[in-house]
Design an enzyme around this catalytic site. Structure first.
Site, mmCIF file in Angstrom:
data_model
loop_
_atom_site.group_PDB
_atom_site.id
_atom_site.type_symbol
_atom_site.label_atom_id
_atom_site.label_comp_id
_atom_site.label_asym_id
_atom_site.label_seq_id
_atom_site.Cartn_x
_atom_site.Cartn_y
_atom_site.Cartn_z
ATOM 1 N N LYS A 25 -2.511 6.100 -4.817
ATOM 2 C CA LYS A 25 -3.676 6.791 -4.500
ATOM 3 C C LYS A 25 -3.078 7.929 -4.930
ATOM 4 C CE LYS A 25 -3.844 4.796 0.026
ATOM 5 N NZ LYS A 25 -1.857 4.761 0.886
ATOM 6 N N TYR B 274 3.042 9.346 -0.580
ATOM 7 C CA TYR B 274 4.874 8.827 0.203
ATOM 8 C C TYR B 274 5.608 9.160 -0.317
ATOM 9 C CZ TYR B 274 0.119 5.971 2.225
ATOM 10 O OH TYR B 274 -1.018 6.156 3.119
ATOM 11 N N ASP C 271 1.127 -1.246 0.175
ATOM 12 C CA ASP C 271 0.302 -0.173 0.311
ATOM 13 C C ASP C 271 0.990 1.026 -0.072
ATOM 14 O OD1 ASP C 271 -2.726 0.971 0.825
ATOM 15 O OD2 ASP C 271 -1.766 2.332 1.627
ATOM 16 N N HIS D 298 -7.164 9.661 -1.926
ATOM 17 C CA HIS D 298 -6.936 9.505 -1.045
ATOM 18 C C HIS D 298 -7.432 9.685 0.262
ATOM 19 C CE1 HIS D 298 -2.382 9.415 1.107
ATOM 20 N NE2 HIS D 298 -3.154 9.160 2.169
HETATM 21 N N1 LIG Z 1 -5.343 6.496 3.639
HETATM 22 C C1 LIG Z 1 -5.030 7.158 4.201
HETATM 23 O O1 LIG Z 1 -5.078 8.383 4.596
HETATM 24 C C2 LIG Z 1 -3.640 6.572 5.240
HETATM 25 C C3 LIG Z 1 -3.390 7.290 6.697
HETATM 26 C C4 LIG Z 1 -2.216 6.925 7.622
HETATM 27 C C5 LIG Z 1 -1.674 5.164 6.531
HETATM 28 N N2 LIG Z 1 -1.768 4.730 5.643
HETATM 29 C C6 LIG Z 1 -1.696 3.508 5.392
HETATM 30 O O2 LIG Z 1 -1.415 2.377 6.448
HETATM 31 C C7 LIG Z 1 -0.394 2.206 6.729
HETATM 32 C C8 LIG Z 1 -0.375 1.847 8.428
HETATM 33 O O3 LIG Z 1 -0.691 2.502 9.233
HETATM 34 P P1 LIG Z 1 0.889 3.569 9.761
HETATM 35 O O4 LIG Z 1 2.514 3.336 9.033
HETATM 36 O O5 LIG Z 1 0.174 5.084 10.204
HETATM 37 O O6 LIG Z 1 0.734 2.985 11.076
HETATM 38 P P2 LIG Z 1 0.503 1.571 11.635
HETATM 39 O O7 LIG Z 1 1.151 0.141 10.925
HETATM 40 O O8 LIG Z 1 -0.510 1.590 13.224
HETATM 41 O O9 LIG Z 1 2.004 1.722 12.028
HETATM 42 C C9 LIG Z 1 2.432 1.830 12.615
HETATM 43 C C10 LIG Z 1 4.655 1.610 13.170
HETATM 44 O O10 LIG Z 1 4.516 0.324 14.710
HETATM 45 C C11 LIG Z 1 5.225 0.077 14.366
HETATM 46 N N3 LIG Z 1 5.535 -1.821 13.830
HETATM 47 C C12 LIG Z 1 5.290 -2.550 12.813
HETATM 48 N N4 LIG Z 1 4.968 -3.828 13.222
HETATM 49 C C13 LIG Z 1 5.044 -4.050 14.382
HETATM 50 C C14 LIG Z 1 5.257 -4.668 15.515
HETATM 51 N N5 LIG Z 1 5.066 -6.544 14.262
HETATM 52 N N6 LIG Z 1 5.768 -4.541 16.723
HETATM 53 C C15 LIG Z 1 6.241 -3.751 17.623
HETATM 54 N N7 LIG Z 1 5.815 -2.253 16.521
HETATM 55 C C16 LIG Z 1 5.320 -2.556 15.112
HETATM 56 C C17 LIG Z 1 6.284 0.474 13.104
HETATM 57 O O11 LIG Z 1 7.646 0.647 13.445
HETATM 58 P P3 LIG Z 1 9.223 -0.270 12.974
HETATM 59 O O12 LIG Z 1 8.600 0.117 11.337
HETATM 60 O O13 LIG Z 1 10.374 0.762 13.592
HETATM 61 O O14 LIG Z 1 9.057 -1.329 12.559
HETATM 62 C C18 LIG Z 1 5.438 2.032 13.462
HETATM 63 O O15 LIG Z 1 6.359 2.746 13.770
HETATM 64 C C19 LIG Z 1 0.210 3.208 6.272
HETATM 65 O O16 LIG Z 1 1.882 2.874 6.393
HETATM 66 C C20 LIG Z 1 -0.169 3.459 4.786
HETATM 67 O O17 LIG Z 1 0.021 2.760 4.137
HETATM 68 C C21 LIG Z 1 -2.705 5.214 5.138
#
Ligand SMILES: NC(=O)c1ccc[n+]([C@@H]2O[C@H](COP(=O)([O-])OP(=O)(O)OC[C@H]3O[C@@H](n4cnc5c(N)ncnc54)[C@H](OP(=O)(O)O)[C@@H]3O)[C@@H](O)[C@H]2O)c1
Length: 279
Positions: A81, A56, A51, A114
């Site tokens: 997106k 990004y 994704d 998005h």
């Molecule tokens: N459409 C939108 O508006 C929107 C908004 C936000 C996000 N997104 C998408 O959703 C994806 C995920 O959301 P997000 O990046 O906001 O946050 P998330 O996936 O909820 O959390 C990511 C965080 O958790 C840590 N992490 C990941 N796996 C872990 C594990 N097994 N144990 C401990 N810590 C862990 C990561 O650190 P490390 O990298 O250091 O492991 C990072 O700091 C994004 O990357 C993006 O593709 C979309």
């Protein structure tokens, strides 16, 4: 490396396309060689869903990892997106072409609006319908659409969105419930972004207790909760061991009472921007 599932199960979208239930999110991963390695590692572990988004600014790295993996194109599901500054019919087509070029791909599996930017979002959706009809993306959908935005869209669209990607985890579940229910009623698959609360809640005692009970990480508990709700998940990690950990969610299930316990943790925790209230 411990054995990982060879094939990640998927959810069937409303046009019969299969979306792998777990994808790698790459928000805040820079456009560099390390990101190429991380995405490549994910693909080698069994991920078949990535994704990304124009904003990004790492579509090139995602594309390079896909090319290097040598996995047949039709076995990888790529989401990108349309960013807010590219709304409008012609601009959307242009932005799509640019994303495609940066990714080095001939089609996108899922193209999303998005954010429900007021004003031109109807024209942008028409452009997504064109791209879909031309086979240039296999599915189209939206992100950050609340019930009010979805109702507006369903009032004028020719093609119903296949997914709605929104923030979803136990700490926001009740606050998003109406939108989730509306998606379910209309055959739109919710994709949970920030399913790990951006890491904010991973040390909460209740999650630690469940993690110990199921012999999983707290991340695994949050991901499994979302999958059992019928949400696809796109956890982000740049750490190889965590990329692997986030895929180990298909060999256990959370009991109904523990699902309930998790679903009641809501505190309207918005870890990014809140689309609620966007006109
Ligand atoms: N459409 C939108 O508006 C929107 C908004 C936000 C996000 N997104 C998408 O959703 C994806 C995920 O959301 P997000 O990046 O906001 O946050 P998330 O996936 O909820 O959390 C990511 C965080 O958790 C840590 N992490 C990941 N796996 C872990 C594990 N097994 N144990 C401990 N810590 C862990 C990561 O650190 P490390 O990298 O250091 O492991 C990072 O700091 C994004 O990357 C993006 O593709 C979309």
């Amino acid at each position: 490396m411990k054995a990982l599932p060879l094939k990640v199960p998927g959810f069937r979208l409303n046009n019969d396309v299969l979306i792998p239930a777990v994808g790698l999110g790459v928000y805040q991963m820079p456009n560099d060689a390390y990101t190429v390695k991380a995405v490549y590692h994910a693909l080698k572990c069994g991920y078949r869903h990535v994704d990304t988004a124009m904003i990004y600014r790492n579509e090139e790295s995602v594309g390079k990892a896909i090319a290097a993996s040598l996995i047949p194109r039709d076995q990888i599901f790529v989401t990108t997106k349309l960013w807010n500054s590219d709304h409008g019919y012609d601009q959307t087509i242009r932005a799509f072409n640019e994303s495609l070029k940066r990714l080095g791909l001939e089609y996108i599996d899922l193209y999303l609006i998005h954010w429900p930017v007021q004003g031109k979002r109807k024209d942008s959706w028409r452009a997504l319908e064109t791209l879909y009809s031309e086979g240039r993306c296999k599915a189209i959908g939206v992100s950050n659409y609340m019930e009010v935005h979805l109702r507006e869209l369903l009032g004028h669209c020719r093609i119903i969105p296949a997914v709605n990607q929104i923030e979803l985890h136990p700490y926001i579940f009740h606050s998003r419930f109406q939108t989730v229910e509306f998606c379910r009623e209309n055959g739109i698959i919710p994709v949970a972004y920030s399913p790990l609360t951006k890491g904010e809640k991973l040390n909460e005692p209740v999650l630690l207790k469940l993690a110990s009970k199921y012999e999983k990480s707290t991340a695994g508990i949050l991901l499994r909760w979302a999958l059992q709700q019928g949400f696809a998940v796109i956890p982000k990690s740049s750490v190889f061991s965590r990329i692997e950990d986030n895929l180990r969610v298909f060999d256990f299930s959370i009991s109904e009472s523990d699902m309930q316990l998790l679903s009641n943790l809501d505190e309207n925790l918005v870890t990014g921007w809140d689309p609620d209230g966007t006109p």
